[in-house]
Every structure is written in structure tokens, then in C-alpha cells.
Write an enzyme that holds these catalytic residues in place. Sequence first.
Site, PDB file in Angstrom:
ATOM      1  N   MET A  30      19.124 -48.458  73.980  1.00 33.93           N
ATOM      2  CA  MET A  30      18.028 -47.793  73.275  1.00 33.93           C
ATOM      3  C   MET A  30      18.607 -46.782  72.279  1.00 33.93           C
ATOM      4  O   MET A  30      17.923 -45.840  71.872  1.00 33.93           O
ATOM      5  CB  MET A  30      17.091 -47.108  74.264  1.00 33.93           C
ATOM      6  CG  MET A  30      16.432 -48.111  75.218  1.00 33.93           C
ATOM      7  SD  MET A  30      14.867 -47.567  75.887  1.00 33.93           S
ATOM      8  CE  MET A  30      15.358 -46.063  76.710  1.00 33.93           C
ATOM      9  N   GLY A  31      19.872 -46.967  71.894  1.00 35.01           N
ATOM     10  CA  GLY A  31      20.493 -46.039  70.943  1.00 35.01           C
ATOM     11  C   GLY A  31      20.862 -44.737  71.604  1.00 35.01           C
ATOM     12  O   GLY A  31      21.009 -44.667  72.830  1.00 35.01           O
ATOM     13  N   HIS A  34      26.401 -43.116  73.777  1.00 34.77           N
ATOM     14  CA  HIS A  34      27.397 -42.225  74.368  1.00 34.77           C
ATOM     15  C   HIS A  34      28.507 -43.062  74.980  1.00 34.77           C
ATOM     16  O   HIS A  34      28.475 -44.306  74.882  1.00 34.77           O
ATOM     17  CB  HIS A  34      26.739 -41.294  75.401  1.00 34.77           C
ATOM     18  CG  HIS A  34      25.882 -42.031  76.405  1.00 34.77           C
ATOM     19  ND1 HIS A  34      26.381 -42.993  77.254  1.00 34.77           N
ATOM     20  CD2 HIS A  34      24.554 -41.968  76.661  1.00 34.77           C
ATOM     21  CE1 HIS A  34      25.423 -43.475  77.997  1.00 34.77           C
ATOM     22  NE2 HIS A  34      24.285 -42.884  77.658  1.00 34.77           N
ATOM     23  N   HIS A  37      27.636 -46.284  76.894  1.00 42.95           N
ATOM     24  CA  HIS A  37      27.364 -47.475  76.079  1.00 42.95           C
ATOM     25  C   HIS A  37      28.667 -48.059  75.528  1.00 42.95           C
ATOM     26  O   HIS A  37      28.847 -49.278  75.493  1.00 42.95           O
ATOM     27  CB  HIS A  37      26.460 -47.124  74.896  1.00 42.95           C
ATOM     28  CG  HIS A  37      25.112 -46.602  75.278  1.00 42.95           C
ATOM     29  ND1 HIS A  37      24.718 -45.304  75.042  1.00 42.95           N
ATOM     30  CD2 HIS A  37      24.066 -47.211  75.889  1.00 42.95           C
ATOM     31  CE1 HIS A  37      23.480 -45.134  75.467  1.00 42.95           C
ATOM     32  NE2 HIS A  37      23.063 -46.273  75.999  1.00 42.95           N
ATOM     33  N   LYS A 149      24.654 -46.950  86.207  1.00 39.50           N
ATOM     34  CA  LYS A 149      23.909 -45.697  86.401  1.00 39.50           C
ATOM     35  C   LYS A 149      22.428 -46.002  86.653  1.00 39.50           C
ATOM     36  O   LYS A 149      21.814 -45.419  87.540  1.00 39.50           O
ATOM     37  CB  LYS A 149      24.050 -44.750  85.211  1.00 39.50           C
ATOM     38  CG  LYS A 149      23.394 -43.402  85.515  1.00 39.50           C
ATOM     39  CD  LYS A 149      23.453 -42.448  84.375  1.00 39.50           C
ATOM     40  CE  LYS A 149      22.492 -42.776  83.292  1.00 39.50           C
ATOM     41  NZ  LYS A 149      21.076 -42.490  83.605  1.00 39.50           N
ATOM     42  N   VAL A 176      29.832 -43.796  83.845  1.00 37.73           N
ATOM     43  CA  VAL A 176      30.805 -42.962  83.122  1.00 37.73           C
ATOM     44  C   VAL A 176      30.370 -41.512  83.303  1.00 37.73           C
ATOM     45  O   VAL A 176      29.185 -41.195  83.169  1.00 37.73           O
ATOM     46  CB  VAL A 176      30.852 -43.348  81.621  1.00 37.73           C
ATOM     47  CG1 VAL A 176      31.766 -42.409  80.839  1.00 37.73           C
ATOM     48  CG2 VAL A 176      31.313 -44.801  81.470  1.00 37.73           C
ATOM     49  N   ARG A 187      19.641 -38.705  77.937  1.00 43.14           N
ATOM     50  CA  ARG A 187      18.711 -37.622  78.275  1.00 43.14           C
ATOM     51  C   ARG A 187      19.427 -36.300  78.563  1.00 43.14           C
ATOM     52  O   ARG A 187      18.776 -35.256  78.626  1.00 43.14           O
ATOM     53  CB  ARG A 187      17.822 -38.024  79.459  1.00 43.14           C
ATOM     54  CG  ARG A 187      16.848 -39.126  79.092  1.00 43.14           C
ATOM     55  CD  ARG A 187      15.755 -39.340  80.125  1.00 43.14           C
ATOM     56  NE  ARG A 187      14.686 -40.174  79.600  1.00 43.14           N
ATOM     57  CZ  ARG A 187      14.579 -41.489  79.777  1.00 43.14           C
ATOM     58  NH1 ARG A 187      15.469 -42.130  80.496  1.00 43.14           N
ATOM     59  NH2 ARG A 187      13.575 -42.164  79.241  1.00 43.14           N
TER      60      ARG A 187
HETATM   61  O1  PAF Z   1      19.022 -49.166  79.841  1.00 38.38           O
HETATM   62  C1  PAF Z   1      18.435 -49.142  78.739  1.00 38.38           C
HETATM   63  O2  PAF Z   1      18.865 -48.485  77.772  1.00 38.38           O
HETATM   64  C2  PAF Z   1      17.128 -49.921  78.575  1.00 38.38           C
HETATM   65  O3  PAF Z   1      16.354 -49.879  79.717  1.00 38.38           O
HETATM   66  C3  PAF Z   1      17.356 -51.365  78.091  1.00 38.38           C
HETATM   67  C4  PAF Z   1      18.109 -52.180  79.118  1.00 38.38           C
HETATM   68  C5  PAF Z   1      18.109 -51.353  76.771  1.00 38.38           C
HETATM   69  C6  PAF Z   1      15.987 -52.045  77.865  1.00 38.38           C
HETATM   70  O4  PAF Z   1      15.230 -51.367  76.920  1.00 38.38           O
END
Ligand code: PAF
Length: 282
Positions: A30-31, A34, A37, A149, A176, A187
Site C-alpha cells: 500500500m506504499g 519501508h 517492503h 508481521k 523487520v 503506521r
Molecule cells: O499488507 C498490505 O500492505 C495490504 O494488506 C496488501 C496485502 C497490499 C493488500 O492491500
Amino acid sequence: MEQAVSKEEIRQLSLEARREGKRIALVPTMGALHEGHLSLVRAAQTRADVVVASIFVNPTQFGPGEDFEAYPRDLERDMALLSAEGVDAVFTPSADAMYAPDAQVTVDPGPLGELWEGTSRPGHFRGVCTVVAKLLSLVSPDVAFFGEKDYQQLVIVRRMAADLDFPVKIVACPVVRDPDGLAVSSRNAYLSPEERRAATVLYRALREAETLVCGGERDGSFVEQAMRDTVESEPLAVLDYAALVDPRTLVRVAEAPGARAIIAARIGATRLIDTMAMPSSV
Ligand code: PAF
């Protein structure tokens, strides 16, 4: 790095890669990227020829009064990070491109979606399953990467892929952490400096559980109580749940060794989750 904004573009991109016999990995996000990701991206690169990341703040997985509007968004920064990692393509649809105005079919996560996070966030996992199913359908990856997580999300996505016969391997990557133990999360950006310090209580509670199990404690309810006591010792934290569960069914277990510890708490207005595997034998 290529960018696809429409479903047609991402389908085309994936089709071309497949025609060339390439193995495709998907890293859905969802962008607000960090290190967590980026660890998924790096793991994906070791398992595929083409890595596709998606950036989409999925409205359907946020409940009323949750942080959909406030959720951090910085597409330029995210694109620069992904490009620096050598990601091949990024899918960045708008909500209108993703969901037809008359869309009505969704994916039911089943009973797993009612537990834990599902109690505090009704409808959340239906939104997650629906968007992940759409992403899997659009990108048709051989392998898709999810962070541990969001442990319940991982278990539910695995079940969905198995139950609905998606020809994809779901790979989990470890949590992580910042140097003080706090699990990295988009968040965390909401936390004041004082809350940021208090937020380590989730990790401290998990470590307390791990230490007890390593010391030979087997009683799940005793370990859960110790986690609760740790969180309650932090004045800025309000515990939602702290539980030892079966790693696959997410049902609470009586035996602590081999269980998955899951925890959720509010630190001020920010709700955080974390998890840790308990050692199986000591
Ligand atoms: O973990 C996330 O960031 C979201 O729940 C996902 C898997 C991208 C689905 O929107």
C-alpha cells in the site's frame, strides 16, 4: 522501471514476461514503503526473473473511522525506492481503475477472517482477500511475497490461494525490526516521540513470552498473562489482544511451545500489531 496504471497495461506487461518464459514475482504493497517492503522486494529478486510491485491504498480493507484518508502516501518517494532496488515494474492503479462502480462480488475470507484482527476490524480481510485476488489475477505471478508481521493476513492469503486454486506460491518474509525491536510499519509514522518509545512494548511482550518458553514454560495461558502484564505496565498502551495460537488455524492453543504469539495494542491513537514464533522444543 516500468509503471502500469491500468489493468490492461499490467496484464500486457505480465503477458510479455510470460511469453519470454520469465518467472514473475509480485510484491503487493500500500506504499509508504519501508525496510519491511524492501526485504520483500529483495527476497522476490532471488526467486524470479521479473519483480512486479503494486502500490495501492485499498479502500475496501479500511473500516469506517479507520485511517484510509490519513494513510501516508508518497508515490514519488516509493517509486524512487523501488527503482533503486531494481524492481522491474510497478502497478499503481487508482481506486476507480481497480474497482468498477457497479462491482459487487467479493472474496469471503471464511472463519479465519472473523478471528483477532477480524474482531476489531470487521470486513478488513474481505477487502484484503478481494484486492489480493484481483492483483493475482491481473499480474498472474508465479510467486507472491507477504510480510509475517501481518501474520493473520499471511495465513488467510495462503488459505485463499490454496482454496481458490491460484497457481501461485505464497512466500512469507520475517518481521523487520528497528534496532530497539519495534516492527517496522507504515503506521509507525503516526507515533509521537513519546509514543514511539512506548510502542516497543509489543516487542517486549513477545520477547517476554519467548524467554518464558525458552525457560521451559509450557502453559499457554500463563505466557499470555505475562504478555498482558508487560503491555499493561506501559501507561500509553491499551492492549487489544495478546494470544498464543496455532500457526495455521490461528485458534488459541494451550501449549506454548511451537505456538505463534500475536499481539495488537493501541499506542495513543495508533493501532499496532506484531508477532513472533515460539520455540518448539527446548
Ligand atoms: O499488507 C498490505 O500492505 C495490504 O494488506 C496488501 C496485502 C497490499 C493488500 O492491500
